[in-house]
Design an enzyme around this catalytic site. Structure first.
Site, PDB file in Angstrom:
ATOM      1  N   HIS A  58     -20.321   7.207  25.566  1.00  0.00           N
ATOM      2  CA  HIS A  58     -20.359   7.328  24.119  1.00  0.00           C
ATOM      3  C   HIS A  58     -18.962   7.129  23.537  1.00  0.00           C
ATOM      4  O   HIS A  58     -17.949   7.317  24.212  1.00  0.00           O
ATOM      5  CB  HIS A  58     -20.902   8.699  23.714  1.00  0.00           C
ATOM      6  CG  HIS A  58     -22.386   8.813  23.861  1.00  0.00           C
ATOM      7  ND1 HIS A  58     -23.086   9.937  23.475  1.00  0.00           N
ATOM      8  CD2 HIS A  58     -23.319   7.938  24.345  1.00  0.00           C
ATOM      9  CE1 HIS A  58     -24.376   9.768  23.714  1.00  0.00           C
ATOM     10  NE2 HIS A  58     -24.540   8.561  24.248  1.00  0.00           N
ATOM     11  N   GLU A  60     -17.185   8.811  21.366  1.00  0.00           N
ATOM     12  CA  GLU A  60     -16.290   9.968  21.329  1.00  0.00           C
ATOM     13  C   GLU A  60     -15.634  10.196  22.682  1.00  0.00           C
ATOM     14  O   GLU A  60     -14.448  10.535  22.762  1.00  0.00           O
ATOM     15  CB  GLU A  60     -17.063  11.226  20.914  1.00  0.00           C
ATOM     16  CG  GLU A  60     -17.669  11.149  19.516  1.00  0.00           C
ATOM     17  CD  GLU A  60     -19.106  10.680  19.518  1.00  0.00           C
ATOM     18  OE1 GLU A  60     -19.904  11.195  18.722  1.00  0.00           O
ATOM     19  OE2 GLU A  60     -19.439   9.777  20.329  1.00  0.00           O
ATOM     20  N   CYS A  93     -21.592  14.982  23.167  1.00  0.00           N
ATOM     21  CA  CYS A  93     -20.284  14.718  22.579  1.00  0.00           C
ATOM     22  C   CYS A  93     -19.779  15.883  21.732  1.00  0.00           C
ATOM     23  O   CYS A  93     -18.571  16.094  21.639  1.00  0.00           O
ATOM     24  CB  CYS A  93     -20.335  13.450  21.735  1.00  0.00           C
ATOM     25  SG  CYS A  93     -20.607  11.963  22.730  1.00  0.00           S
ATOM     26  N   SER A 178     -50.435  -9.196  19.031  1.00  0.00           N
ATOM     27  CA  SER A 178     -50.176  -9.192  17.596  1.00  0.00           C
ATOM     28  C   SER A 178     -48.701  -8.944  17.333  1.00  0.00           C
ATOM     29  O   SER A 178     -47.962  -8.465  18.209  1.00  0.00           O
ATOM     30  CB  SER A 178     -51.011  -8.101  16.912  1.00  0.00           C
ATOM     31  OG  SER A 178     -50.524  -6.814  17.264  1.00  0.00           O
TER      32      SER A 178
END
Length: 214
Positions: A58, A60, A93, A178
């Site tokens: 991450h 941080e 974090c 779809s």
């Protein structure tokens, strides 16, 4: 998070830097958001980071590692609320910021992931860290739109683009699948931002069904 403070020119500039760091990683961090973080002490940047490829480390963690012991008493600017949950891929974090001894955390937007959703900021406040939220919030909302869309709908954001730069993958329609089912599948795969070529028949078909962003 309910803070709505007035932000200084320095706050805005450092958050802009954090946003640019995260934005540069768009399309490379799924299923996690492309977050940017900047550590500032005495008006000088001492650490920067962005979410790594595949979502770890991450931002941080990267910025704190770069700052080292100098992070104690510093201000951290982060484009999304620091996470509040441990995972098999790493610790949260918010706890890392508390352990680093930062004095202030400036956050662009709250993380709506129910595992965080205000709990990250609350952990910081409980540790005596000043938390200021909402800095460059509109820009951060746009930068994190894919992550936020997937959290809210289970589907990735799909947009028209000339070449797909900054996207996780092209929109892919399976045999007899779809449009909606394809988006459900891609969301389940962890994709947050998918693209179709601008002006293509596929883009026009998605737009006609209200499935194309913007």
């Amino acid at each position: 998070m309910t803070d709505t403070p007035a932000f200084s020119a320095g706050d805005l500039a450092f958050m802009d830097q954090a946003l640019a760091l995260g934005r540069a990683m768009l399309g490379r961090t799924a299923p996690n958001p492309a977050v940017g973080a900047v550590v500032v002490r005495d008006g000088a940047v001492i650490g920067t980071g962005a979410t790594g490829p595949g979502g770890r480390p991450h931002a941080e963690a990267v910025a704190l590692e770069q700052a080292g012991d100098r992070a104690r008493g510093a201000t951290v600017y982060v484009t999304l609320e620091p996470c509040a949950h441990d995972s098999p891929r790493g610790p949260h974090c918010s706890g890392a910021l508390v352990a680093a001894g930062i004095a202030r955390c400036v956050i662009a937007i709250e993380d709506p992931d129910p595992r965080t959703a205000g709990a990250g900021a609350a952990r910081l406040r409980a540790a005596g860290i000043e938390v200021a939220s909402g800095c460059r919030a509109q820009v951060a909302q746009a930068d994190h739109a894919g992550f936020l869309t997937r959290l809210a709908t289970g589907r990735p954001l799909v947009a028209a683009h000339p070449d797909g730069t900054g996207f996780d993958a092209p929109f892919a329609l399976g045999f007899q699948e779809s449009f909606e089912a394809a988006l459900d599948r891609m969301g389940a795969e962890g994709l947050t931002r998918v693209w179709v070529r601008t002006g293509s028949p596929l883009a026009l078909a998605l737009a006609a069904r209200g499935l194309l962003a913007g």
